[in-house]
Design a protein around this motif. Structure first.
Motif, PDB file in Angstrom:
ATOM      1  N   UNK A  23       4.331  -2.292   1.186  1.00 30.97           N
ATOM      2  CA  UNK A  23       4.993  -4.033   1.105  1.00 30.97           C
ATOM      3  C   UNK A  23       4.194  -4.831   1.014  1.00 30.97           C
ATOM      4  N   UNK A  24       2.865  -4.766   1.238  1.00 32.98           N
ATOM      5  CA  UNK A  24       1.923  -5.828   1.611  1.00 32.98           C
ATOM      6  C   UNK A  24       1.199  -6.020  -0.052  1.00 32.98           C
ATOM      7  N   UNK A 142       3.524  -6.943 -10.503  1.00 30.32           N
ATOM      8  CA  UNK A 142       4.819  -6.830  -9.917  1.00 30.32           C
ATOM      9  C   UNK A 142       5.296  -6.908  -8.823  1.00 30.32           C
ATOM     10  N   UNK A 143       4.195  -7.051  -8.376  1.00 32.40           N
ATOM     11  CA  UNK A 143       3.800  -7.234  -6.268  1.00 32.40           C
ATOM     12  C   UNK A 143       3.855  -9.150  -6.428  1.00 32.40           C
ATOM     13  N   UNK A 144       3.109  -9.168  -6.708  1.00 32.73           N
ATOM     14  CA  UNK A 144       3.054 -10.990  -5.984  1.00 32.73           C
ATOM     15  C   UNK A 144       4.259 -11.951  -6.656  1.00 32.73           C
ATOM     16  N   UNK A 145       4.765 -12.510  -5.908  1.00 28.02           N
ATOM     17  CA  UNK A 145       5.933 -13.571  -6.606  1.00 28.02           C
ATOM     18  C   UNK A 145       5.226 -15.178  -7.471  1.00 28.02           C
ATOM     19  N   UNK A 199      -4.449   5.713  -2.665  1.00 31.43           N
ATOM     20  CA  UNK A 199      -3.556   6.207  -2.163  1.00 31.43           C
ATOM     21  C   UNK A 199      -2.555   5.695  -1.056  1.00 31.43           C
ATOM     22  N   UNK A 200      -3.225   5.046  -0.263  1.00 30.92           N
ATOM     23  CA  UNK A 200      -2.868   4.876   1.196  1.00 30.92           C
ATOM     24  C   UNK A 200      -1.404   3.832   0.995  1.00 30.92           C
ATOM     25  N   UNK A 201      -1.992   2.648  -0.062  1.00 32.97           N
ATOM     26  CA  UNK A 201      -1.408   1.125  -0.797  1.00 32.97           C
ATOM     27  C   UNK A 201      -1.298   0.771  -1.657  1.00 32.97           C
ATOM     28  N   UNK A 202      -1.080   1.412  -2.691  1.00 30.64           N
ATOM     29  CA  UNK A 202      -0.182   0.464  -4.050  1.00 30.64           C
ATOM     30  C   UNK A 202       0.998   1.027  -4.068  1.00 30.64           C
TER      31      UNK A 202
END
Length: 530
Positions: A23-24, A142-145, A199-202
């Motif tokens: 979520x970061x 997709x993830x950054x405002x 794999x861990x963060x995306x």
């Protein structure tokens, strides 16, 4: 009463969710940087390894061009497809698939042991890069405002620019102290670490507008059109620019791309939505982006031949001498992002093109025995220009596209980069080689080579076009020195012709940027989500 435990338990869970790497958005940036770094590095690192590959595998100049261009061409042909696949089926999935393919192909290049094998696996490596590159921007989008997207793109551009500019330094250290194969083997640990982090963060993201038929005709037409244009450019030195094969394939490529445009306009869900090009800022930015890498990769290619083969520097020395380029691009990318954020992409694109034009024309001062004082200002200006254009073009292209086309827009930008890079190495080496062929005889004669020996030396055109001096057995040291001087003069003359081409293109890019490019309608250039 019963609600209290639930609420108490929910707060830590919500806090853990907020602290989760998935979520970061900054962790997403870290993860995509691994793939971005490998793709950029391998676009330029081969320039310094090429002389070693040529010697070890007995590769001709044309084959060495294909070692570079098979990678860039595969990237260019499949980047739009890679972005489209990510938009539809999942950007995380295809980014990681591309990372694995790129890493495996890199290892295969190092162990295959033949020029044909290196070229083939370089193309496979390019396909892996094509799955990664557009989805890096799609994932960030997709993830950054919107208010933080510009900063993320600035870092994205910095990683891309620095990795490309650092290629000669990294390559120099590896080929001189290990082997040319290690230039590719270095991708194994980077790729493995990138896969674990990814794999861990995306997080997974895709276009939520629904499923529809995939545009297979568009895929085929775009890929075939690009191949039909780049292939004859690479072969033009051997075939001749006016030969029926060269002209015929170029005409076929233009025709295929024209049919591609017609098909895309009539397709309900096209591979590359033509509506993107209704925005003139986006269209010009794509063209300037292509010129940016045309100049960068083409210049790095012949500058490395000049530094190593003409001036006699070692691989590490040649890489270190280009350090101003790497450092300048590192500084220029965030600076360019800040300027773009404040003044819009027009100023930054124009400034970047002007700096690159100055660098190109400055290289006209290089001669057979030029000192470093003549070189470093040109390297500095080139790095500054490249970094600024990278930062500004990201906003002008991706920032002006709808969110639903984020991957496609990222693919368009990456395609412009790689098409420009492929054409840069192909066109500029062809221009250089053609000029060498036209002046070679006179260069040998003016350097004092006996006329009786000159006719036998003109067949060494390919070697001289790589900056290599032909060796004449059984002649005195003074004659061999004259041969070296004549070959070096011919190469420098070809290089001067090539930089005139790059300087002219940069001036055209500067004029187009200054007169056409505008800031996006949403202020920061990042459209509202819709």
């Amino acid at each position: 009463m019963h609600d209290t435990p639930v609420l108490a338990g929910a707060r830590p869970e919500a806090a853990r969710e907020r602290r989760s790497p998935r979520t970061n958005p900054w962790w997403t940036l870290v993860a995509v940087a691994f793939g971005l770094f490998m793709v950029g590095l391998d676009g330029s690192v081969v320039a310094i390894a090429n002389p070693y590959i040529g010697q070890d595998l007995n590769a001709s100049l044309s084959e060495l061009q294909w070692v570079t261009n098979s990678y860039l061409l595969a990237l260019a042909a499949a980047l739009i497809l890679g972005g489209k696949l990510g938009d539809r089926f999942g950007r995380r999935t295809f980014f990681l698939a591309g990372l694995v393919l790129f890493t495996l192909a890199s290892v295969a290049i190092a162990v295959v042991g033949s020029t044909a094998g290196v070229i083939a696996f370089r193309a496979l490596q390019g396909l892996g890069g094509a799955l990664m590159m557009p989805n890096t921007l799609g994932l960030l989008r997709a993830v950054f405002p919107p208010r933080r997207f510009g900063a993320a793109v600035g870092i994205w551009a910095a990683v891309s620019s620095v990795s490309t500019a650092a290629g000669p330094i990294v390559g120099g250290l590896l080929v001189e102290h290990v082997s040319w194969e290690s230039v590719f083997l270095i991708n194994a640990p980077i790729g493995l670490l990138g896969l674990v982090v990814g794999l861990l963060v995306l997080p997974e993201s895709k276009d939520g507008t629904g499923h529809h038929r995939f545009d297979l005709p568009g895929v085929a037409l775009l890929a075939l059109g690009m191949i039909a244009i780049v292939y004859p450019v690479v072969q033009s030195e051997a075939w001749g620019w006016g030969s029926p094969r060269t002209l015929g394939l170029l005409a076929l490529g233009v025709a295929l791309l024209a049919v591609f445009v017609v098909v895309e306009n009539r397709t309900a869900h096209p591979l590359l939505p033509m509506r993107l090009f209704r925005n003139p800022s986006l269209s010009v930015a794509a063209a300037v982006t292509a010129v940016n890498f045309f100049v960068l990769l083409g210049s790095i290619f012949f500058l490395m031949l000049y530094l190593q083969n003409v001036r006699g520097y070692g691989a590490v020395e040649a890489g270190v001498l280009t350090l101003p380029l790497s450092l300048a691009s590192m500084v220029a990318s965030p600076l360019g992002a800040a300027l773009t954020d404040r003044y819009g992409p027009r100023l930054t694109l124009t400034l970047g093109m002007v700096l690159q034009a100055g660098a190109s024309f400055g290289l006209l001062g290089l001669g057979v025995d030029s000192g470093y004082a003549t070189m470093w200002p040109c390297f500095l200006a080139l790095g500054l220009g490249v970094g600024m254009v990278m930062a500004a073009s990201s906003e002008a292209i991706v920032g002006n596209a709808p969110v639903r086309d984020g991957g496609v827009a990222g693919g368009l930008q990456a395609t412009a980069l790689q098409v420009g890079g492929a054409l840069g190495t192909a066109v500029l080496l062809s221009v250089l080689g053609s000029r060498v062929g036209s002046v070679l005889r006179d260069s040998f004669l003016s350097a004092g080579v006996p006329a009786a020996l000159v006719d036998g030396l003109t067949g060494a055109h390919d070697a001289v076009a790589m900056g290599v001096t032909p060796v004449l057995p059984g002649v005195g040291a003074d004659v061999q020195a004259a041969v070296h001087q004549g070959a070096a003069q011919a190469f420098v003359s070809g290089m001067h012709t090539a930089v005139l081409v790059t300087g002219g293109l940069c001036l055209v890019g500067a004029v187009l940027s200054a007169t056409i490019v505008r800031r996006g309608r949403n202020g920061g250039g990042v459209p509202a989500v819709h």
